[in-house]
Design a protein around this motif. Structure first.
Motif, PDB file in Angstrom:
ATOM      1  N   ARG A   1       0.723  -1.273   0.007  1.00  0.00           N
ATOM      2  CA  ARG A   1      -0.015  -0.018   0.014  1.00  0.00           C
ATOM      3  C   ARG A   1       0.637   1.250  -0.092  1.00  0.00           C
ATOM      4  O   ARG A   1       2.160   1.300   0.367  1.00  0.00           O
ATOM      5  CB  ARG A   1      -0.759   0.143   1.329  1.00  0.00           C
ATOM      6  CG  ARG A   1      -1.605  -1.379   1.319  1.00  0.00           C
ATOM      7  CD  ARG A   1      -2.717  -1.151   2.309  1.00  0.00           C
ATOM      8  NE  ARG A   1      -3.528  -2.382   2.259  1.00  0.00           N
ATOM      9  CZ  ARG A   1      -4.629  -2.542   1.638  1.00  0.00           C
ATOM     10  NH1 ARG A   1      -4.938  -1.574   0.593  1.00  0.00           N
ATOM     11  NH2 ARG A   1      -5.151  -3.618   1.458  1.00  0.00           N
TER      12      ARG A   1
ATOM     13  N   GLN B   1     -10.938   4.630  -8.164  1.00  0.00           N
ATOM     14  CA  GLN B   1      -9.645   4.252  -8.035  1.00  0.00           C
ATOM     15  C   GLN B   1      -9.504   3.113  -9.012  1.00  0.00           C
ATOM     16  O   GLN B   1     -10.525   2.478  -9.492  1.00  0.00           O
ATOM     17  CB  GLN B   1      -8.924   3.950  -6.567  1.00  0.00           C
ATOM     18  CG  GLN B   1      -9.579   2.564  -6.068  1.00  0.00           C
ATOM     19  CD  GLN B   1      -9.151   2.459  -4.755  1.00  0.00           C
ATOM     20  OE1 GLN B   1      -9.800   3.353  -3.642  1.00  0.00           O
ATOM     21  NE2 GLN B   1      -7.976   1.793  -4.461  1.00  0.00           N
TER      22      GLN B   1
ATOM     23  N   ALA C   1      -3.072   0.847  -8.304  1.00  0.00           N
ATOM     24  CA  ALA C   1      -2.702   2.219  -8.650  1.00  0.00           C
ATOM     25  C   ALA C   1      -2.283   2.449  -9.854  1.00  0.00           C
ATOM     26  O   ALA C   1      -1.202   1.503 -10.181  1.00  0.00           O
ATOM     27  CB  ALA C   1      -1.870   2.828  -7.580  1.00  0.00           C
TER      28      ALA C   1
ATOM     29  N   VAL D   1      -0.909   7.806  -6.887  1.00  0.00           N
ATOM     30  CA  VAL D   1      -1.488   7.364  -5.505  1.00  0.00           C
ATOM     31  C   VAL D   1      -2.173   8.571  -4.900  1.00  0.00           C
ATOM     32  O   VAL D   1      -1.471   9.564  -4.979  1.00  0.00           O
ATOM     33  CB  VAL D   1      -0.709   6.501  -4.529  1.00  0.00           C
ATOM     34  CG1 VAL D   1      -0.441   5.194  -4.880  1.00  0.00           C
ATOM     35  CG2 VAL D   1       0.581   7.268  -4.269  1.00  0.00           C
TER      36      VAL D   1
ATOM     37  N   GLU E   1      -3.697   3.232  -0.296  1.00  0.00           N
ATOM     38  CA  GLU E   1      -3.985   2.945  -1.733  1.00  0.00           C
ATOM     39  C   GLU E   1      -3.185   1.715  -2.082  1.00  0.00           C
ATOM     40  O   GLU E   1      -1.991   1.583  -2.088  1.00  0.00           O
ATOM     41  CB  GLU E   1      -4.012   4.256  -2.623  1.00  0.00           C
ATOM     42  CG  GLU E   1      -4.766   3.675  -4.022  1.00  0.00           C
ATOM     43  CD  GLU E   1      -5.176   4.861  -4.612  1.00  0.00           C
ATOM     44  OE1 GLU E   1      -4.740   6.179  -4.320  1.00  0.00           O
ATOM     45  OE2 GLU E   1      -5.253   4.812  -6.298  1.00  0.00           O
TER      46      GLU E   1
ATOM     47  N   SER F   1      -7.114   1.785   4.602  1.00  0.00           N
ATOM     48  CA  SER F   1      -7.802   1.352   3.064  1.00  0.00           C
ATOM     49  C   SER F   1      -9.049   0.940   2.926  1.00  0.00           C
ATOM     50  O   SER F   1      -9.505   0.541   1.980  1.00  0.00           O
ATOM     51  CB  SER F   1      -6.803   0.051   2.561  1.00  0.00           C
ATOM     52  OG  SER F   1      -7.078  -0.985   3.073  1.00  0.00           O
TER      53      SER F   1
END
Ligand SMILES: Cc1cc2nc3c(=O)[nH]c(=O)nc-3n(C[C@H](O)[C@H](O)[C@H](O)COP(=O)(O)OP(=O)(O)OC[C@H]3O[C@@H](n4cnc5c(N)ncnc54)[C@H](O)[C@@H]3O)c2cc1C
Lengths: 292, 802
Positions: free
Chosen positions: B42, B96, B100, B104, B109, B287
């Protein structure tokens, strides 16, 4: 939130354990109750190569209380210490503070010595040890040494213990005659680390006038902070207005802000709680002397 | 009411509890012990461009099976995730990617996923992936978003995702002409659903049948199924989604598909292995989704009696980095803010703004806690301004029972007119005043103050649109054993559906609860459904199941009438027996009716002989009539014209410590009207849980983002979800049951009620205790301490002014 790989040993004797730590030089880490260490591993904030689990070392599972004070072995769990009648009568500040350490389930597993070694500036027991002028005894392959509380706490989560040393005993002096203690803290939720906590030790003379008043603070500085507040309340009795203690404490502390409290709020709590515990400790001291 | 009606309204114990309380629950992570596991890399940055992703360092981690980044995705998988609920006023809807692409926009994310033999190894590998970033300035908080010095999405000017206005009458003119006017600024911070079980997905791909079976901890099995099928290019019929026990949802699990809900099935198909993802707590904080952050500006004009002549509200909604769930939350605030009141003119305007923080989607209450906070603070301010009792000002503005149905002239979150179907607000308030001892309060408070105590009483009222459409269905089948199998497509997250739905069926069919099994959230059993949110399960599936049970009952009576040679109207069903009224002994067991309903060629057991070809049937007719089907079942759907509106009023008594500024709850009282109570015990449980979350949002929980967009309290150590020790030991509850005219049982939803007035009622009580108005929630002791100093300084300054 899974720890990286580590090796694991569970020695049965202290000798074996210190031998292992010596071999590992700085790659070893002692595992006691695991209540602080395991979350740290799971969050990958530390990645020791080798955990040395001391839970099987029977000789470390001791709690003793005698005229000179309380001695806790490395496997003395918070819960066992909290409930020990001899500990309570020898140094009542210990159970009073332990009741504020975490939640019952964590106290069942976590060790008091572990929380001292962990040296969290928000921990109750480091502040108690510092206030009472206790000490920690450590053993390594190099030998045995005793470190005074004043020299033990070096910084947040940092103690004077070497990576090869095992803390085997914490020593807390007994409560002297005509002395009293008290503990109070404010935490956001029951069992949380305190926003501010204060332990007090007050002594009085035969007329029950205060001769000494000291307080130990948690969550106020980067190590347990001990303040001598005697000058503010010298010669007074517990029924007098002792709020000068809190005023002095407010002047002396320099807390930081965090997401839970502003610095000024913490400072004020240090004052409010100092008043409360100094008064309560003075009352206990006045009630404890011979001739009552 | 039919004969034998005995379960509806009874506070029976939940049938699911013995299993759940003895460790028999099967949550997502209990499943798939053979599965390989997925971990997610992330973003550590709130706003950054991704320059390069180097996975070479991770390749030799033992047990590694696969690493995926955006470049490995193709087709629909490489498209942005859906904007689930489009709305015409969304000018810049951004969602989103599952992983990604180039940029980001919040810490947390998903950038890459790793599949390995277990989660430990997957995390080891994820840690070794190196990403180079070019940092971009982050936009954190509503003030920064509104100022728009920096942009979250380069092409979204002003950070504005949507701008929306609704009005009835000319509020500005009404306010200008009003004898009294007030303006207030009111704000609420971020919080989150925080279910004890986080998100989780398990998928198995069957190479032989080319079918996918997915278990997910969701509030919508059918939604996830459709999303997976679309993303993976599979027919709906090739995807099954099953919801195991779910350890709480509170809104966050209605969002779908989460990136992992697509990536896990994708990996399972690619690797030919069962793959599992179990979200950990830190991941859940950074998240999944948050809610609540809004700034409100209220302008109100009123007469000498406190009647609302004009109300104008402008607010700014923090929707986080993306907008997958559209404008549901701010639309609810903008409409439900009105509560039980009827301002003569109303205007509301909001902007939904992007920030570089976790996405915002409905969390239990869904925009209502903020709206109620804005409205109720306004009511208290009017009372203070005019020196009128706070309850009295509210009562003077109530919509009256005889005005129902009441049309506000606005459009609600379901795209339909905001029309209250029922409710008796004056009666609710009377009950609450009696419960809390409203009239005795001034004397009590004066006495407490005289002894140096600071005590305060707060009051807050709300109305909650529940049971939004479009529909739910129910299926009821009577087996030849006499047992009844019930299914509905929406999911359960601990609400007690197995019990409540069984109570409905038990009454409709005249069978014992113990003979009924209820299955929810399994697309194999019921493929058409919407989901569990908006306090809709009892209203929607409860109604559909009642209708399905009625259909089954009609068939039972028809088949039994043939067998008993009686008229269907003369039959009744009692304790699983169909019998002729007033003719003891002339009866047939439900199981036998089920046997007879299914004409057989083969007898598989003794009982089934009764339905074989030489035993039954008119030789001149087909065994199954043209307009009939074999079997004893009923299926139906419920699709209401619009939402049904529950309401309630809460009061709390607090004591604030004069020294430490800690807030203690002395009493918490609730009066609640959700129409017909299917099971009062379950409703009270919902209220208890809701109140706990109300306390949380008022006094404890917030998302502490720093300026760089790092969430500083992404654990239960610092995110202060209350323990049992922080929740009132006793919650005093009284009910009112004004039936909804919109559905067969008169039900209104009860799932969110407890939480809605939390911030408002505590702000009211603390203001009452302190003597100054609280305008921002939540409030911590430290903040109360600072407010006290500020107000003391202001008062001192005023005192020294000539
Ligand atoms: C939810 C939660 C709330 C908590 N709240 C509080 C609180 O309010 N107040 C508080 O004080 N604590 C709190 N704690 C921490 C708790 O008190 C721990 O038990 C304690 O800090 C550590 O003791 P332990 O035996 O679990 O040590 P471990 O977790 O096993 O070890 C902690 C550290 O000390 C070292 N160590 C432990 N014992 C020895 C030894 N004998 N010799 C050398 N090194 C050693 C370890 O190597 C490690 O670095 C909380 C913990 C949790 C999980």
């Amino acid at each position: 939130m899974k720890p990286p790989a580590f090796d694991y040993s569970r020695p049965e004797t202290l000798e074996e354990a210190v031998g292992l730590l010596a071999e590992l030089s700085s790659g070893g880490k002692v595992l006691a109750g695991g209540q602080s260490l395991l979350p740290i591993l799971s969050m990958r904030l530390a990645a020791p190569e080798h955990l040395v689990d001391i839970n099987r070392i029977a000789e470390l599972d001791t709690i003793s209380a005698g005229p000179d004070g309380v001695r806790l072995g490395a496997l003395a769990r918070h819960a066992a210490v909290e409930r020990d009648p001899a500990v309570r009568s020898t140094q009542p500040l210990i159970p009073a503070a332990l009741r504020q350490v975490a939640h019952p389930t964590i106290r069942n597993r976590g060790t008091t010595l572990g929380s001292i070694v962990h040296a969290d500036p928000s921990g109750e027991m480091p502040a108690v040890l510092a206030l009472l002028g206790g000490s920690v005894t450590a053993v390594s392959a190099r030998g045995r040494r005793t470190i005074s509380a004043a020299e033990f706490f070096l910084g947040p989560l940092e103690s004077a213990l070497g990576p090869d040393e095992i803390a085997v005993e914490a020593y807390f002096p007994a409560l002297a005659v005509r002395s009293g203690t008290a503990f109070a803290e404010v935490s956001r939720r029951h069992g949380d680390y305190a926003v501010c906590g204060v332990a007090a030790l007050v002594s009085v003379d035969q007329e029950r006038r205060i001769t000494s008043a000291r307080a130990g603070y948690l969550s106020i500085a980067s190590t347990p902070l001990v303040l001598d507040l005697t000058e503010a309340v010298l010669g007074r009795r517990c029924a007098d207005d002792l709020s000068a203690a809190g005023r002095l404490a407010r002047q002396l502390v320099e807390p930081d802000a965090d997401i839970h409290a502003s610095a000024d709020y913490r400072r004020d709590l240090a004052g409010v709680l100092s008043d409360r515990v100094i008064t309560e400790a003075a009352r206990a001291a006045a009630g404890s002397g011979p001739g009552d | 009411m039919q004969v034998g009606s005995s379960y509806l309204g009874e506070p029976i114990a939940r049938v699911e509890d013995p299993r759940l309380l003895t460790g028999g629950g099967r949550y997502l992570d209990d499943l798939g012990q053979d599965a390989v596991e997925l971990a997610v890399l992330r973003s550590p940055h709130a706003h950054a461009r991704i320059l390069d992703i180097d996975v070479s360092g991770a390749i030799d981690v033992p047990g590694l099976l696969a690493i995926y980044t955006y470049d490995d995705l193709s087709g629909p998988l490489a498209e942005p995730l859906p904007l689930l609920i489009p709305h015409p006023s969304i000018s810049a809807g951004r969602t989103q990617y599952v992983l990604a692409k180039d940029e980001v926009n919040y810490v947390g994310e998903a950038i890459a996923v790793v599949v390995a033999e277990n989660r430990y190894l997957a995390e080891d590998a994820a840690e070794r992936i190196e990403v180079s970033y070019e940092l971009l300035p982050p936009v954190v908080g509503l003030v920064a978003a509104r100022e728009a010095q920096q942009l979250v999405h380069r092409d979204v000017e002003g950070n504005v995702a949507a701008h929306f206005v609704q009005q009835v009458g000319d509020a500005a003119a009404a306010i200008a002409a009003a004898p009294h006017r007030l303006s207030l600024e009111l704000s609420v911070e971020r919080s989150a659903s925080t279910p004890l079980e986080g998100r989780g997905v398990l998928a198995r791909w069957d190479t032989d049948s080319q079918r996918l079976r997915v278990w997910t901890s969701t509030q919508t099995a059918t939604g996830v199924r459709a999303a997976i099928a679309a993303r993976l290019g599979l027919d709906l019929g090739s995807v099954e989604v099953i919801t195991p026990d779910v350890g709480g949802g509170f809104g966050v699990k209605i969002v779908h598909p989460w990136p992992e809900e697509v990536l896990v099935p994708m990996a399972a198909r690619a690797l030919g292995r069962a793959v599992k993802f179990t979200e950990d707590r830190r991941e859940h904080f950074i998240s999944s989704a948050h809610e609540r952050a809004q700034l409100h500006e209220v302008e109100v004009g009123f007469d000498d009696e406190g009647h609302l002549l004009g109300l104008s509200v402008r607010f700014w909604h923090d929707n986080g980095a993306y907008l997958p769930y559209g404008l549901i939350v701010p639309i609810i605030t903008s409409t439900q803010l009105l509560g039980p009141y009827k301002p003569a003119a109303y205007r509301v305007e909001f902007e939904s703004l992007y920030t570089n923080t976790v996405i915002v989607t409905p969390y239990r209450g869904a925009g209502r806690p903020q709206g109620v906070f804005a409205m109720e603070r306004t009511m208290d301010a009017i009372a203070a301004e005019l020196g009128i009792d706070r309850a009295e000002v509210r009562a003077r503005n109530f919509i009256q029972p005889e005005e129902m149905p009441y049309d506000h002239g606005l459009i609600f979150q379901d795209g339909r007119p905001l029309v209250y179907d029922s409710g008796d607000f004056p009666a609710t308030l009377d009950k609450l005043k009696a419960l809390v001892g409203w009239d005795e309060w001034p004397a009590y408070q004066a006495q407490a103050r005289a002894s140096g105590r600071k005590v305060g009483l707060g009051l807050a009222c709300y109305v909650e649109g529940t049971g939004v459409g479009p529909y739910e269905g129910g299926h009821v089948q009577i087996e030849t054993t006499g047992k009844v199998k019930v299914s509905t497509g929406l999911t359960s997250q601990g609400q007690g559906h197995q019990t409540a739905f069984a109570q409905i069926v038990a009454d409709e069919l005249g069978v014992a609860i113990s003979d009924i099994e209820v299955v929810t959230g399994d697309t194999r059993r019921f493929p058409y459904a919407v989901g569990t949110f908006a306090s809709r399960a009892a209203v929607m599936s409860g109604s559909a199941i009642a209708l399905a049970a009625r259909a089954a009952r009609a068939k039972i009576l028809r088949v039994a009438a043939d067998a008993l040679e009686a008229a269907a109207e003369d039959l009744e069903i009692v304790d699983g027996m169909v019998r002729v009224k007033g003719a003891p002994g002339n009866e047939i067991a439900l199981g036998t009716v089920a046997v007879l309903s299914n004409p057989l060629r083969y007898a598989f057991d003794e009982a089934s002989k009764a339905a074989t070809q030489f035993a039954v049937g008119d030789p001149d007719l087909p065994p199954v009539a043209e307009d009939d089907e074999p079997g004893l079942e009923g299926k139906d759907y419920y699709s209401p014209l619009r939402s049904t509106f529950a309401n309630g009023m809460h009061a709390v008594i607090v004591e604030t410590d004069p020294d430490t500024a800690e807030v203690a709850i002395l009493r918490y009282c609730v009066v609640h009207d959700c129409g017909t109570l299917i099971n009062p015990r379950i409703v009270e449980g919902q209220i208890h849980g809701g109140v706990a979350q109300g306390v949380a949002g008022a006094l404890y929980e917030r998302m502490a983002y720093d300026e760089s967009g790092q969430l500083q309290n992404a654990s239960f150590m610092d995110f202060l979800m209350p323990y049992v020790s922080e929740v009132p030991e006793r919650i005093e509850i009284d009910h009112l049951e004004t039936r909804s005219p919109l559905n067969p049982l008169g039900i209104k939803g009860a799932g969110e009620a407890g939480v809605i007035p939390g911030a408002a009622v505590f702000a009211s009580a603390i203001s009452d205790a302190e003597g100054f108005q609280i305008t921002a929630m939540p409030i911590s002791p430290s903040e109360l301490f600072e407010l006290r100093r500020q107000h003391a300084a202001n008062a001192a300054q005023k005192g020294t002014q000539p």
